[in-house]
Design an enzyme around this catalytic site. Structure first.
Site, PDB file in Angstrom:
ATOM      1  N   GLU A  35      -3.546   7.597  -4.047  1.00 17.69           N
ATOM      2  CA  GLU A  35      -3.489   6.363  -3.326  1.00 17.69           C
ATOM      3  C   GLU A  35      -3.218   5.247  -4.419  1.00 17.69           C
ATOM      4  OE1 GLU A  35      -7.001   5.244  -1.220  1.00 17.69           O
ATOM      5  OE2 GLU A  35      -5.816   5.046   0.754  1.00 17.69           O
ATOM      6  N   TYR A  93       0.900  -1.109  -0.087  1.00 18.67           N
ATOM      7  CA  TYR A  93       0.037  -0.106   0.210  1.00 18.67           C
ATOM      8  C   TYR A  93       0.811   1.162   0.083  1.00 18.67           C
ATOM      9  CZ  TYR A  93      -2.932   3.734   1.680  1.00 18.67           C
ATOM     10  OH  TYR A  93      -3.580   4.965   1.590  1.00 18.67           O
TER      11      TYR A  93
END
Lengths: 367, 285, 367, 285
Positions: free
Chosen positions: A182, A97
């Site tokens: 993101e 992530y």
């Protein structure tokens, strides 16, 4: 302004972040060839599309057309799927992530990284998540990328790729006025490549004046939301029956809190922002009437405009409103008495304080 | 001495020839503020409300000694205006302008901090010290001189609460509207520290909102640094949870940011929390 | 690294600063057409070419060829002209000055502007010259350009152009690692255009690692200068007869000062920088012998290398030197005695202190 | 307490596994400095001269509490290393590396200033306080404990002068080599102020060079702020005027920057100026 995955990935590619080969289509007929096995992914501005059936694999053109047909038009949490992204399937070895967003407390950009990417990133424990504030006066420096790579315990080859991606996320955020970038998951493929598996980018809507390229981009809005947006009025649909119009986010929320105290429940609210511009009040009244509340509560704290001027705008607005509902009106400021008189003469229910207004509106709504 | 504004405060209004600049420069003067200069590039030599207009802040400072700026220029030019004020040696800046791009704000807030400049805003109503002056757009008529310091993230809600206090005979020492933007130049904590040190302030009212963690940080600060009584109101107790900004917002917040989290933190710090704004005067009395 | 005018102008055009149409040639035969009346300008890295006859007007191709023939090969203050720039002649209304350089005291970039551009800019009185320090953390902001335009008292149309140019000078300096960007004159033409009449840019030689494009660019250097540059040794030709080799700019200058005290005069000096690397000492000795001084004075303050090691390097160097000249050698540091012995055994004149060395070298030079 | 280095100084060496880093980390230890950590990315777990090596300055600080950094990394990486040290909370940085691009230096010097970090260099020998420690590359053997503070723009010339002082029995409190780069983190004035306040320093030697105006600014500062006796030497009195940097250099200098200008300014400030470096010990005695 949230960007669709495919749009976000285009931006990433522009800034040198690796993305899978892909194609966006709005009809199955547009699918002619595949770059190999693909995932067919619904393009909607809401999370959880995977669980909702909005992502399907396909090996052949026929399978892809079938998957696209199934997904196009699909309603995912209220959002209708108008486009799908056909994307080369990645041979996933690991899912990481990476995210960058604005951090109020530290008044700058915050970089986040975790070796546990994927669906459950929100519940990753603190020690599995790296958060690095970036000093805005320093900007991105290589040591930041090195710290990310070191935290993720990557072998050298992937470390180098991730460091590059971190620097490009920063560059993208700065130059594209993104308030969120993101990548979840950031995929390490079986052959050692690091690729953005998904992409979320939100562009700062206050910076649109220097990003004219978004002018034509359509957003998923209901007709009322679209109208409100055009008028620069915050519009939120709720599950009660009182229509609240107030000026300022804080005052609007305080009005909701006050209604709640007296047993009422808001069904929709319109926040004019910090203004008491009579023209905007008039437009909000019209918009509100289209939302069909049982009662309208108007709570305007007058800063620089006089109350009678605001009252005049309200009176003009209700002339055009067809479905008559009770209106509780509270306008605070200069010439308050005069304004109140004008409104009660027109059949409205005047109130002098916030509590009084909330109480009256709640009572009407429960009638 | 008071908080931020005092009798030595001399204000330059950037964007004075616009509608807001013209209106509020007069309102500030009428409130007793020394508004000594205005700036609009290309309009030097004019006057607005008898205030001389200059082409640059540097000139305005050189000619009038202004030490405080109030900024009304449109959002695309706000970064430039804040930087110009800092570069000209201005030590207190109130940036009223809303819709300033967040990356611009990040930049100028950091530069202001590095230069020791007090920056309030952007997207804020500014501050008022009844009897001393105001810098910003707070409506003059709601204030009454007193000993309660008010600090708020909200505009009109602040007016609502201050107005309710004044109606009940509770005056204010200084009221600071820090603004609700994502990256504010001044935080709750900055103002709370000033109120704690200010001899004119005996009690403090803090008005917060859901979202972010500024109120939680304020609660922590109050616990260890503030001895004066504090009353708070947090707007949005009954508001629906907002739409999410990807996972990132949730990751940063980690359960904080809700009204519940804020109220719990404040109460744990000894703060009395009002349920609705109209309860505030009673609690602070 | 100084850039030729035409190269500096190319960089300016790249960054959006208006320059006159032009063509660089190294032979008159390359001139085929003209864009109108031109100036033929010698491309040399030294000022004062105009007074030296290095700039000539031309109306026709024939005139231009004639002017180019006259200027090409011209020696201007020791620099041989190898290229000329043929540039569209500007109809000059006004000549301004704009410059940006590094300011040590303010530790950042300094912007300079004057309405009195042209030849005599150095003698412009203080009040006719604007100097603005740019806060490196702030970067260029529009108010800086506005202050320049306002100081120059330009009408609006030219003000806008000058503001644009100021912002581009800053951008150029930052992104190209320039330590000097100077436009003198910045011409306002009779039809109201603002154009760079001349251009001086110096690229920071310490930043060459990120500007590989300059690798092939040749500089105007004598063979000895070129050799010294390759060895990263500062080489300066003076008008005395003592050849000084020292390590560190301060120590080298102090050595010159000391020689001067004793009546000597340096003819050339080689500064090795802050190093006492024996290999560099050896190379400097060889270089120095090619410069034919009457005496060589070697003054090395040893930091981390031992004196005997440095002495060994010197001994190896003089083996290859053909024209034997007296060498006064002073090497300071660990194993000093040993080093001194080695050198005096080889016929050199040893000295223990700086004054002693300077005195001995001066005496030898006056012999 | 002494100037910059004291008994609480704990050093992390950035670039410790390189030739210079290895050599000088040992030399610093031998001089009595507490060298507690080294940093070379990718080499965590190794030791150099019994000093543990970490991957990042943040780790080194977390594990060893280092508060001072000495930087030996190559020029292209120096900006990153200085920023990393600042970000990790290091409060004193000596950047030895030469040939650092000037725009890099401008950036990191400004960031260091904004964070209140003392940065010496780039392109400097660092500093030494005999008996307390040294951070940098000054040759240990030339020093002797005493009460003269030495500040210099030059490297080897400083060694020359300090060596001459020591040979004549004149010891040093602290010797700071600020480096000769175009944009230095620390100026003469910064160090002079520290010497003036330092009880261990009774007299000051200042070693300057032609070029720039740092010596003129130092002279002005000495005139109004320094009461301790100062002796100066300015190298380059007989050096030829340098090649010009366009007109800009001349415009900024406006007649200053020459040896004459510097010597005149210093003498006017009551400073004794030596003609050659070997005269310094005599004048400071």
């Amino acid at each position: 302004m949230k960007l669709y995955e495919f749009k976000a990935k285009e931006l990433m590619r522009k800034h040198g972040i690796p993305i899978p080969m892909g194609q966006v289509v709005s009809s199955p007929d547009e699918i002619k060839t595949l770059p190999g096995p693909v995932m067919v992914k619904a393009q909607v501005l809401i999370g959880g599309r995977g669980k909702a059936g909005g992502i399907k694999p396909a090996e052949t053109v026929d399978e892809a057309k079938k998957a696209a047909s199934a997904i196009l038009g699909m309603n995912i949490k209220g959002y209708v799927t108008k486009q799908v992204l056909l994307e080369q399937r990645l041979e996933v070895d690991k899912e990481l992530y990476l995210g960058m967003t604005i951090d109020r407390s530290r008044r700058g950009m915050l970089l986040m990284a975790s070796a546990s990417g994927g669906m459950d990133i929100e519940s990753v424990p603190d020690d599995k998540l790296l958060m690095l504030s970036i000093d805005p006066l320093m900007g991105y420096q290589q040591f930041i990328g090195r710290r990310v790579a070191s935290f993720l315990e990557l072998p050298k080859e992937q470390a180098t790729q991730v460091m590059g991606i971190v620097s490009k996320i920063y560059e993208l955020a700065e130059s594209e006025d993104a308030e969120l970038v993101e990548i979840n998951p950031l995929v390490i493929t079986k052959d050692g490549k690091v690729v953005a598996g998904d992409a979320k980018i939100t562009i700062d809507s206050d910076a649109m004046f220097r990003h004219k390229e978004y002018d034509e981009l359509e957003e998923d809005l209901t007709p009322l939301e679209a109208k409100a947006k055009k008028l620069d009025i915050a519009f939120v649909q709720l599950d009660g029956n009182i229509g609240v119009i107030a000026n300022g986010a804080g005052l609007t929320m305080a009005t909701l809190d006050s209604i709640n105290m007296f047993g009422g429940k808001a069904g929709v609210f319109l926040d004019l922002g910090g203004t008491d511009d009579p023209e905007k009040v008039r437009e909000a009244m019209q918009l509100m009437s289209e939302a069909n509340p049982k009662v309208i509560l108007l709570n305007i704290f007058g800063g620089i405009t006089k109350c009678d001027t605001v009252a005049k705008g309200v009176l003009e607005a209700i002339k055009d409103i067809k479905n008559k509902v009770p209106i509780v009106a509270r306008i605070k400021g200069v010439n308050e008495e005069l304004g109140r008189e004008m409104l009660s003469n027109a059949g409205m229910i005047p109130a002098s304080g916030l509590s009084e207004a909330a109480e009256k509106a709640s009572k009407e709504s429960l009638r | 001495m008071a908080v931020i504004v005092d009798s030595n405060t001399t204000v330059v209004v950037q964007g004075i020839t616009g509608y807001q600049g013209t209106y509020h420069s007069k309102a500030m003067k009428d409130f007793g503020t020394k508004v000594v200069a205005g700036v609009t590039p290309g309009k030097a030599g004019q006057t607005v409300n008898d205030i001389p207009v200059f082409n640059s802040v540097a000139e305005a400072v050189a000619k009038t000694g202004a030490n405080t700026s109030c900024i009304f220029v449109p959002a695309p030019f706000t970064r430039d205006s804040v930087m110009e004020a800092i570069d000209a040696g201005i030590k207190t800046i109130v940036a009223v302008t809303e819709h300033v791009p967040v990356h611009d704000a990040i930049h100028f807030v950091a530069v202001a901090q590095s230069r020791g400049v007090v920056l309030i805003g952007p997207n804020c109503p500014g501050l008022a010290s009844p009897g001393l002056g105001k810098v910003g757009i707070l409506p003059s008529k709601i204030f009454m001189k007193g000993d309660v310091g008010v600090v708020s993230r909200s505009g009109t809600l602040t007016y609502e609460i201050v107005n309710a206090m004044t109606e009940q005979g509770i005056g204010q020492s200084t009221c600071v509207g820090i603004g609700g933007d994502r990256v504010p130049g001044t935080n709750f904590v900055d103002v709370l520290a000033k109120f704690q040190d200010d001899p004119l302030t005996r009690k403090i009212v803090m008005v917060g909102e859901i979202g972010g963690t500024a109120e939680e940080e304020a609660a922590e600060f109050i616990k260890t640094n503030v001895t004066k009584p504090v009353v708070a109101y947090i707007a949005g107790r009954t508001a629906p949870p907002g739409k999410r900004m990807g996972h990132a917002g949730a990751i940063i917040a980690r359960g904080r940011g809700t009204a519940e989290s804020k109220i719990t933190a404040l109460e744990a710090a000894g703060v009395k929390v009002a349920r609705i704004p109209t309860d505030v005067p009673e609690l602070i009395r």
